[in-house]
Design an enzyme around this catalytic site. Sequence first.
Site, PDB file in Angstrom:
ATOM      1  N   ARG A 104      17.774  52.314  47.134  1.00  0.00           N
ATOM      2  CA  ARG A 104      17.580  52.270  48.595  1.00  0.00           C
ATOM      3  C   ARG A 104      16.641  53.379  49.014  1.00  0.00           C
ATOM      4  O   ARG A 104      16.874  54.536  48.698  1.00  0.00           O
ATOM      5  CB  ARG A 104      18.922  52.499  49.304  1.00  0.00           C
ATOM      6  CG  ARG A 104      19.747  51.300  49.403  1.00  0.00           C
ATOM      7  CD  ARG A 104      20.819  51.371  50.446  1.00  0.00           C
ATOM      8  NE  ARG A 104      21.373  52.665  50.796  1.00  0.00           N
ATOM      9  CZ  ARG A 104      22.272  52.830  51.742  1.00  0.00           C
ATOM     10  NH1 ARG A 104      22.712  51.784  52.422  1.00  0.00           N
ATOM     11  NH2 ARG A 104      22.759  54.008  52.037  1.00  0.00           N
ATOM     12  N   THR A 108      14.235  54.253  55.107  1.00  0.00           N
ATOM     13  CA  THR A 108      14.360  52.908  55.709  1.00  0.00           C
ATOM     14  C   THR A 108      15.676  52.216  55.337  1.00  0.00           C
ATOM     15  O   THR A 108      16.068  51.247  55.972  1.00  0.00           O
ATOM     16  CB  THR A 108      13.210  52.002  55.227  1.00  0.00           C
ATOM     17  OG1 THR A 108      13.371  51.803  53.812  1.00  0.00           O
ATOM     18  CG2 THR A 108      11.852  52.613  55.519  1.00  0.00           C
ATOM     19  N   ASP A 200      28.485  58.338  47.604  1.00  0.00           N
ATOM     20  CA  ASP A 200      27.414  57.690  46.832  1.00  0.00           C
ATOM     21  C   ASP A 200      27.959  57.323  45.456  1.00  0.00           C
ATOM     22  O   ASP A 200      28.232  58.197  44.619  1.00  0.00           O
ATOM     23  CB  ASP A 200      26.226  58.652  46.712  1.00  0.00           C
ATOM     24  CG  ASP A 200      25.025  57.969  46.064  1.00  0.00           C
ATOM     25  OD1 ASP A 200      25.176  57.433  44.946  1.00  0.00           O
ATOM     26  OD2 ASP A 200      23.948  57.946  46.675  1.00  0.00           O
ATOM     27  N   ASP A 203      25.959  58.541  42.306  1.00  0.00           N
ATOM     28  CA  ASP A 203      26.097  59.979  42.084  1.00  0.00           C
ATOM     29  C   ASP A 203      27.471  60.327  41.527  1.00  0.00           C
ATOM     30  O   ASP A 203      27.610  61.195  40.657  1.00  0.00           O
ATOM     31  CB  ASP A 203      25.875  60.739  43.404  1.00  0.00           C
ATOM     32  CG  ASP A 203      24.395  60.837  43.755  1.00  0.00           C
ATOM     33  OD1 ASP A 203      23.552  60.530  42.895  1.00  0.00           O
ATOM     34  OD2 ASP A 203      24.090  61.218  44.903  1.00  0.00           O
TER      35      ASP A 203
HETATM   36  C1  PRP Z   1      23.646  52.036  46.267  1.00  0.00           C
HETATM   37  C2  PRP Z   1      24.646  51.021  45.778  1.00  0.00           C
HETATM   38  C3  PRP Z   1      23.972  49.724  46.119  1.00  0.00           C
HETATM   39  C4  PRP Z   1      23.283  50.044  47.407  1.00  0.00           C
HETATM   40  C5  PRP Z   1      24.084  49.489  48.534  1.00  0.00           C
HETATM   41  O1  PRP Z   1      22.625  52.174  45.361  1.00  0.00           O
HETATM   42  O2  PRP Z   1      24.950  51.148  44.429  1.00  0.00           O
HETATM   43  O3  PRP Z   1      23.053  49.272  45.145  1.00  0.00           O
HETATM   44  O4  PRP Z   1      23.211  51.463  47.498  1.00  0.00           O
HETATM   45  O5  PRP Z   1      23.442  49.671  49.728  1.00  0.00           O
HETATM   46  P1  PRP Z   1      22.869  48.464  50.588  1.00  0.00           P
HETATM   47  O6  PRP Z   1      23.941  47.436  50.677  1.00  0.00           O
HETATM   48  O7  PRP Z   1      22.590  49.120  51.921  1.00  0.00           O
HETATM   49  O8  PRP Z   1      21.619  47.962  49.937  1.00  0.00           O
HETATM   50  P2  PRP Z   1      21.468  53.287  45.520  1.00  0.00           P
HETATM   51  O9  PRP Z   1      20.302  52.733  46.224  1.00  0.00           O
HETATM   52  O10 PRP Z   1      22.063  54.536  46.082  1.00  0.00           O
HETATM   53  O11 PRP Z   1      20.995  53.489  44.040  1.00  0.00           O
HETATM   54  P3  PRP Z   1      21.790  54.081  42.775  1.00  0.00           P
HETATM   55  O12 PRP Z   1      22.851  53.079  42.403  1.00  0.00           O
HETATM   56  O13 PRP Z   1      20.719  54.181  41.748  1.00  0.00           O
HETATM   57  O14 PRP Z   1      22.367  55.411  43.157  1.00  0.00           O
HETATM   58  N1  URA Z   2      25.492  53.328  48.611  1.00  0.00           N
HETATM   59  C1  URA Z   2      26.532  54.080  48.202  1.00  0.00           C
HETATM   60  O1  URA Z   2      26.601  54.484  47.031  1.00  0.00           O
HETATM   61  N2  URA Z   2      27.498  54.376  49.092  1.00  0.00           N
HETATM   62  C2  URA Z   2      27.468  53.936  50.361  1.00  0.00           C
HETATM   63  O2  URA Z   2      28.395  54.234  51.131  1.00  0.00           O
HETATM   64  C3  URA Z   2      26.362  53.162  50.765  1.00  0.00           C
HETATM   65  C4  URA Z   2      25.401  52.863  49.865  1.00  0.00           C
END
Ligand code: PRP
Ligand code: URA
Length: 209
Positions: A104, A108, A200, A203
Site C-alpha cells: 500500500r 494514497t 501492521d 511488521d
Molecule cells: C497490508 C495488508 C494488506 C493490505 C490491506 O499490506 O497485509 O495487504 O495492507 O490494506 P488494504 O485493504 O487497504 O489494501 P501492506 O501494504 O502493509 O504490505 P506488507 O504486507 O508488505 O506489509
Molecule cells: N494493513 C495492516 O497491516 N493493518 C491495517 O490495519 C491496515 C492495513
Amino acid sequence: MSTLHVIDHPLIVHKLSIMRNKKTGSKDFRELLNEIAMLMGYELTRDLPLEDIVIETPVSKMTAKKISGKKLAIVPILRAGLGMVDGLQTLVPVAKVGHIGLYRDPDTHKPVEYYCKLPLDIEERTVILVDPMLATGGSAVDALTMLKNKGCKDIRFMCLVAAPEGVKAVQEAHPDIDIFTAALDEKLNEHAYIVPGLGDAGDRIFGTI
Ligand code: PRP
Ligand code: URA
C-alpha cells in the site's frame, strides 16, 4: 452476491485476542496466525466435493469417500499473507502456492503491484487468496482481478480482520467472491488502519516495527 462468513469459533476468537494485544511478540503472533489459518481452512474447505473409492479395511471391503480431483492453490498477498500459508498447507499438503506482491502506498493507500508468480495451471484450481488484513479493500480487489485475468474461476478470499469498508469494496468489485474472516471490526482510521485491528500485520509477523 458474495457472502461474508465470520468464522467466530471460540478457539479462533481467543487466539485472535492474543494477536491483537500489542504486548504479543512476533514469535507468538506468527504461531497464532498459522493456527487460526488452519482452523479457518477447515471451514473454507467444507464444500470440497467427495467421490466414492472402494477400499478394504482389515475387516471387510467398503465404499469410502475421498476428496475428488479438484486441485487447490493457496495464494498469499505479500508480505503478510505469507503468515497464513503454513497453516493451510498443513491441512492440504498437496496444494500449490502462488504469490502476489502488493504494497500500500503510504500516502494514497492504493495498492502497488511488484510481483506475481502463480502455478501454471492456476485456472484449473480452487484458489484460496489469503491476507490477514482487509482494510480499504484495495489490495484484495486488485489481487482478485489479477487472478481472474489469469483465468481463475473458483476463488475464495480469506482474511483475519476485516473493516466494513473493505468488505464493501470487495463485494462491489467482485460480487461472485465469498469472503471468510475471523472478525469484522468497527472502521478505518485516518491512516486507513483497521480500528481496533491489530496494527501492521506484516511488521508484526516479520518484526520490522
Ligand atoms: C497490508 C495488508 C494488506 C493490505 C490491506 O499490506 O497485509 O495487504 O495492507 O490494506 P488494504 O485493504 O487497504 O489494501 P501492506 O501494504 O502493509 O504490505 P506488507 O504486507 O508488505 O506489509
Ligand atoms: N494493513 C495492516 O497491516 N493493518 C491495517 O490495519 C491496515 C492495513
